[in-house]
Design an enzyme around this catalytic site. Structure first.
Site, PDB file in Angstrom:
ATOM      1  N   ASP A   1      45.536  41.941  49.123  1.00  0.00           N
ATOM      2  CA  ASP A   1      45.219  41.375  48.085  1.00  0.00           C
ATOM      3  C   ASP A   1      45.845  40.892  46.333  1.00  0.00           C
ATOM      4  OD1 ASP A   1      43.236  39.153  46.596  1.00  0.00           O
ATOM      5  OD2 ASP A   1      41.575  40.837  46.384  1.00  0.00           O
TER       6      ASP A   1
ATOM      7  N   GLU B   1      43.665  34.703  39.765  1.00  0.00           N
ATOM      8  CA  GLU B   1      42.700  33.923  41.078  1.00  0.00           C
ATOM      9  C   GLU B   1      41.737  34.682  40.635  1.00  0.00           C
ATOM     10  OE1 GLU B   1      41.241  34.355  44.946  1.00  0.00           O
ATOM     11  OE2 GLU B   1      41.317  35.944  43.355  1.00  0.00           O
ATOM     12  N   GLU B   2      41.550  35.755  40.209  1.00  0.00           N
ATOM     13  CA  GLU B   2      40.374  37.216  39.953  1.00  0.00           C
ATOM     14  C   GLU B   2      39.420  36.082  39.001  1.00  0.00           C
ATOM     15  OE1 GLU B   2      39.768  38.355  42.267  1.00  0.00           O
ATOM     16  OE2 GLU B   2      41.215  39.286  43.979  1.00  0.00           O
TER      17      GLU B   2
ATOM     18  N   ASP C   1      45.693  35.049  52.289  1.00  0.00           N
ATOM     19  CA  ASP C   1      45.287  35.802  51.245  1.00  0.00           C
ATOM     20  C   ASP C   1      44.270  37.118  52.281  1.00  0.00           C
ATOM     21  OD1 ASP C   1      43.967  37.328  49.195  1.00  0.00           O
ATOM     22  OD2 ASP C   1      42.355  35.221  48.395  1.00  0.00           O
TER      23      ASP C   1
ATOM     24  N   HIS D   1      38.401  44.656  47.212  1.00  0.00           N
ATOM     25  CA  HIS D   1      37.770  44.740  45.744  1.00  0.00           C
ATOM     26  C   HIS D   1      36.995  45.682  45.609  1.00  0.00           C
ATOM     27  CE1 HIS D   1      37.692  39.982  43.855  1.00  0.00           C
ATOM     28  NE2 HIS D   1      38.644  40.499  44.441  1.00  0.00           N
TER      29      HIS D   1
END
Length: 331
Positions: free
Chosen positions: A139, A174-175, A212, A295
């Protein structure tokens, strides 16, 4: 966490210029002592506005500026919610006969770029901020390395004519900084899609392929993480990818795509969404379900599968070359 050696990267630039002597195993490997691995360059946190984020952007920029063939490098800086974001857009025009450099964000005006439509391969390079020492291997360090490898391989075809411009976009932001929402996520892609739309360039995009969460180790069930065909309007492109994967299966023994072409009615919020809302055709290369270590602090390089990374690179390289329709130039 900073896992980067400037001396190593200076040596790496020399390697790029001798890339024709190397193969995929040289560029895509997990050896921390490798002087050619693209992956290990990004074994670090890359949070927005940090020194590592700037370093990541500089590594990618220097990589393209030292290619055997000239790419147009454009840095797109903007501000939102109190943060500075930096997208990077690099372009290989359909006919590589121009001589200029531009690191200030301006949309291409030269005929070499303007006469053809775009194939865009995209990835985000930032990492989530609320997990200390999170390096985001899937990621999206692995996907960054995949796109750099593809760019380098295509750069070897310096005497070829392309029907399409090839754009590689590295999105920042993006996060989410807090809880994921439409306003707190996808900062870079939302801003860039808006600018493309305002400048009338959104219709110049033939296809956007977003990478991704790729390259992670598989569970015991080899089909537990599948890259599905998420959008009916790009079924033909998915079939092309599936055909390429089938062609190389004997050598890789890896199958990531869905041969059943299942009807997956799932909307995954990711950097393709702002473009798709504006009518751009998108292929989303993301596995479902997400890897269990997504994550979490375990999203590290020990949870990467180099064979899967090389497999995806080979499939997407063949697809990209076919899409931009390379033809030899005879002088």
């Amino acid at each position: 966490m900073l896992c980067f050696n400037v001396f190593f990267f200076n040596l790496y630039i020399v390697v790029i210029n001798a890339s024709s002597l190397l193969n995929i195993d040289d560029f895509l490997n997990l050896n921390p002592n490798s002087t050619t691995s693209l992956l290990t360059l990004f074994n670090m946190t890359r949070c927005v506005e940090t020194e590592n984020s700037k370093l990541t952007l500089n590594i990618i920029t220097d990589f393209y500026k030292n290619m055997p063939i000239k790419w147009r490098v454009q840095k797109h800086t903007f501000y939102d919610s109190g943060y500075e974001f930096n997208n990077l857009i690099v372009t290989l025009p359909h006919y590589n006969e121009y001589d200029y450099e531009d690191t200030v964000f301006q949309f291409p005006k030269c005929n070499a770029i303007g006469l053809a439509n775009d194939l865009i391969l995209a990835v985000h390079y930032d990492t989530i901020a609320n997990i200390p020492s999170f390096v985001g291997a899937i990621d999206s360090a692995a996907s960054i390395a995949i796109l750099l490898f593809i760019s380098l391989q295509i750069s070897e075809d310096s005497n070829e004519l392309r029907r399409k411009n090839l754009k590689i976009i590295f999105f920042d932001g993006e996060e989410a900084f807090g809880k994921w929402s439409e306003s707190d996520s996808l900062y870079g892609s939302r801003e860039l899609a808006k600018i493309y739309n305002e400048n009338g360039l959104i219709n110049k995009i033939d296809l956007l392929v977003l990478l991704d969460l790729l390259g992670g180790v598989q569970s015991r069930d080899s089909k537990s993480h599948t890259i599905f065909n998420y959008f009916p309007e790009t079924t033909d492109y998915y079939k092309q990818l599936l055909s390429i994967e089938n062609d190389i299966y004997q050598s890789t023994q890896i199958s990531l795509l869905d041969p059943q072409m299942s009807n997956v009615n799932i909307m995954i919020s990711d950097d393709h969404v702002p473009f798709r809302k504006l009518g751009v055709k998108c292929v989303h290369l993301i596995p479902l379900p997400f890897p269990a270590f997504w994550h979490t602090i375990d999203d590290d390089f020990e949870h990467l599968d180099i064979n899967i990374i090389k497999h995806i690179s080979s499939v997407l390289l063949k697809f990209s070359k076919k899409f931009v329709a390379f033809k030899k130039i005879y002088i």
